[in-house]
Design a protein around this motif. Structure first.
Motif, PDB file in Angstrom:
ATOM      1  N   LYS A   5       0.890  -1.187   0.161  1.00  0.00           N
ATOM      2  CA  LYS A   5       0.074  -0.008   0.075  1.00  0.00           C
ATOM      3  C   LYS A   5       0.637   1.436   0.058  1.00  0.00           C
ATOM      4  O   LYS A   5       0.645   2.201  -0.670  1.00  0.00           O
ATOM      5  CB  LYS A   5      -0.817  -0.116   1.253  1.00  0.00           C
ATOM      6  N   GLN A   6       1.814   1.242   0.638  1.00  0.00           N
ATOM      7  CA  GLN A   6       2.684   2.379   0.875  1.00  0.00           C
ATOM      8  C   GLN A   6       3.461   2.649  -0.508  1.00  0.00           C
ATOM      9  O   GLN A   6       3.563   3.798  -0.966  1.00  0.00           O
ATOM     10  CB  GLN A   6       3.827   2.234   1.904  1.00  0.00           C
ATOM     11  N   GLU A   7       4.041   1.584  -1.251  1.00  0.00           N
ATOM     12  CA  GLU A   7       4.571   1.465  -2.393  1.00  0.00           C
ATOM     13  C   GLU A   7       3.541   2.159  -3.388  1.00  0.00           C
ATOM     14  O   GLU A   7       3.813   3.047  -4.375  1.00  0.00           O
ATOM     15  CB  GLU A   7       5.090   0.134  -2.948  1.00  0.00           C
ATOM     16  N   GLU A   8       2.294   1.751  -3.324  1.00  0.00           N
ATOM     17  CA  GLU A   8       1.364   2.190  -4.257  1.00  0.00           C
ATOM     18  C   GLU A   8       1.278   3.630  -4.147  1.00  0.00           C
ATOM     19  O   GLU A   8       0.951   4.516  -5.136  1.00  0.00           O
ATOM     20  CB  GLU A   8       0.092   1.563  -4.077  1.00  0.00           C
ATOM     21  N   GLN A   9       1.000   4.116  -2.805  1.00  0.00           N
ATOM     22  CA  GLN A   9       0.587   5.485  -2.698  1.00  0.00           C
ATOM     23  C   GLN A   9       1.753   6.223  -3.014  1.00  0.00           C
ATOM     24  O   GLN A   9       1.766   7.375  -3.479  1.00  0.00           O
ATOM     25  CB  GLN A   9       0.487   5.780  -1.081  1.00  0.00           C
ATOM     26  N   GLN A  10       3.222   5.866  -2.764  1.00  0.00           N
ATOM     27  CA  GLN A  10       4.411   6.908  -3.251  1.00  0.00           C
ATOM     28  C   GLN A  10       4.303   6.663  -5.044  1.00  0.00           C
ATOM     29  O   GLN A  10       4.361   7.717  -5.306  1.00  0.00           O
ATOM     30  CB  GLN A  10       5.692   5.963  -3.133  1.00  0.00           C
ATOM     31  N   PHE A  11       4.014   5.670  -5.644  1.00  0.00           N
ATOM     32  CA  PHE A  11       3.951   5.834  -7.025  1.00  0.00           C
ATOM     33  C   PHE A  11       2.759   6.647  -7.419  1.00  0.00           C
ATOM     34  O   PHE A  11       3.205   7.324  -8.510  1.00  0.00           O
ATOM     35  CB  PHE A  11       3.766   4.399  -7.661  1.00  0.00           C
ATOM     36  N   LEU A  12       1.852   6.554  -6.974  1.00  0.00           N
ATOM     37  CA  LEU A  12       0.710   7.481  -7.202  1.00  0.00           C
ATOM     38  C   LEU A  12       0.913   8.708  -7.115  1.00  0.00           C
ATOM     39  O   LEU A  12       0.694   9.778  -7.879  1.00  0.00           O
ATOM     40  CB  LEU A  12      -0.546   7.302  -6.564  1.00  0.00           C
ATOM     41  N   GLY A  13       1.742   9.166  -6.068  1.00  0.00           N
ATOM     42  CA  GLY A  13       2.262  10.573  -6.082  1.00  0.00           C
ATOM     43  C   GLY A  13       3.075  11.084  -6.849  1.00  0.00           C
ATOM     44  O   GLY A  13       3.279  12.018  -7.536  1.00  0.00           O
ATOM     45  N   VAL A  14       4.068  10.123  -7.413  1.00  0.00           N
ATOM     46  CA  VAL A  14       4.808  10.379  -8.454  1.00  0.00           C
ATOM     47  C   VAL A  14       4.262  10.745  -9.526  1.00  0.00           C
ATOM     48  O   VAL A  14       4.489  11.463 -10.638  1.00  0.00           O
ATOM     49  CB  VAL A  14       5.936   9.349  -8.580  1.00  0.00           C
ATOM     50  N   VAL A  15       3.054   9.936  -9.938  1.00  0.00           N
ATOM     51  CA  VAL A  15       2.388  10.047 -11.273  1.00  0.00           C
ATOM     52  C   VAL A  15       1.663  11.417 -11.154  1.00  0.00           C
ATOM     53  O   VAL A  15       1.883  12.216 -12.106  1.00  0.00           O
ATOM     54  CB  VAL A  15       1.565   8.701 -11.431  1.00  0.00           C
ATOM     55  N   ASP A  16       1.175  11.640 -10.036  1.00  0.00           N
ATOM     56  CA  ASP A  16       0.349  12.935  -9.833  1.00  0.00           C
ATOM     57  C   ASP A  16       1.067  14.147 -10.029  1.00  0.00           C
ATOM     58  O   ASP A  16       0.797  15.172 -10.727  1.00  0.00           O
ATOM     59  CB  ASP A  16      -0.378  12.881  -8.524  1.00  0.00           C
ATOM     60  N   ARG A  17       2.472  14.124  -9.552  1.00  0.00           N
ATOM     61  CA  ARG A  17       3.389  15.100  -9.645  1.00  0.00           C
ATOM     62  C   ARG A  17       4.008  15.382 -10.985  1.00  0.00           C
ATOM     63  O   ARG A  17       3.982  16.218 -11.595  1.00  0.00           O
ATOM     64  CB  ARG A  17       4.398  15.088  -8.549  1.00  0.00           C
ATOM     65  N   GLY A  18       4.011  14.044 -11.683  1.00  0.00           N
ATOM     66  CA  GLY A  18       4.698  14.036 -12.824  1.00  0.00           C
ATOM     67  C   GLY A  18       3.648  14.678 -13.978  1.00  0.00           C
ATOM     68  O   GLY A  18       4.016  15.455 -14.791  1.00  0.00           O
ATOM     69  N   ILE A  19       2.299  14.075 -13.710  1.00  0.00           N
ATOM     70  CA  ILE A  19       1.308  14.699 -14.884  1.00  0.00           C
ATOM     71  C   ILE A  19       1.227  16.041 -14.731  1.00  0.00           C
ATOM     72  O   ILE A  19       1.083  16.611 -15.707  1.00  0.00           O
ATOM     73  CB  ILE A  19       0.041  13.804 -14.527  1.00  0.00           C
ATOM     74  N   ALA A  20       1.032  16.662 -13.405  1.00  0.00           N
ATOM     75  CA  ALA A  20       1.005  18.021 -13.449  1.00  0.00           C
ATOM     76  C   ALA A  20       2.119  18.809 -14.021  1.00  0.00           C
ATOM     77  O   ALA A  20       1.889  19.882 -14.745  1.00  0.00           O
ATOM     78  CB  ALA A  20       1.007  18.509 -11.869  1.00  0.00           C
ATOM     79  N   ARG A  21       3.353  18.411 -13.734  1.00  0.00           N
ATOM     80  CA  ARG A  21       4.417  19.153 -14.552  1.00  0.00           C
ATOM     81  C   ARG A  21       4.469  18.781 -16.175  1.00  0.00           C
ATOM     82  O   ARG A  21       4.646  19.816 -16.867  1.00  0.00           O
ATOM     83  CB  ARG A  21       5.784  18.435 -13.940  1.00  0.00           C
ATOM     84  N   PHE A  22       4.002  17.528 -16.376  1.00  0.00           N
ATOM     85  CA  PHE A  22       3.835  17.322 -17.734  1.00  0.00           C
ATOM     86  C   PHE A  22       2.786  18.126 -18.543  1.00  0.00           C
ATOM     87  O   PHE A  22       3.209  18.810 -19.558  1.00  0.00           O
ATOM     88  CB  PHE A  22       3.364  15.790 -18.170  1.00  0.00           C
TER      89      PHE A  22
END
Length: 87
Positions: A5-22
């Motif tokens: 669950k922690q890994e999933e949350q970290q990954f989703l955070g990376v995706v959210d930040r990355g999509i915003a910058r993208f």
């Protein structure tokens, strides 16, 4: 289970930040009528946010754009040689 669950949350955070910058990169490119995202910008997105270049490439393609993969690769090589880590 908790570690997953922690890994999933970290990954989703990376995706959210990355999509915003993208999205910012995409808006800027479109405002300048550019069809190619800068290799340097894509590299920064990868290095600073952990956003996979393949994901950036896929998202760009969905918007009718490409990325400067050659420049991205050149930036990665410079990073590898200066960091000494090879990644």
């Amino acid at each position: 289970q908790q570690a997953i669950k922690q890994e999933e949350q970290q990954f989703l955070g990376v995706v959210d930040r990355g999509i915003a910058r993208f999205r910012k990169m995409l808006d800027l490119a479109k405002s300048k009528s550019q069809a190619v995202l800068s290799g340097e910008d894509v590299f920064d997105l990868h290095q600073q946010d952990g956003f996979l270049v393949e994901l950036t490439e896929s998202l760009a393609a969905a918007e009718g754009l490409t990325i400067d993969r050659d420049r991205f690769n050149a930036c990665m090589e410079v990073h590898k040689s200066t960091s000494g880590r090879g990644a």
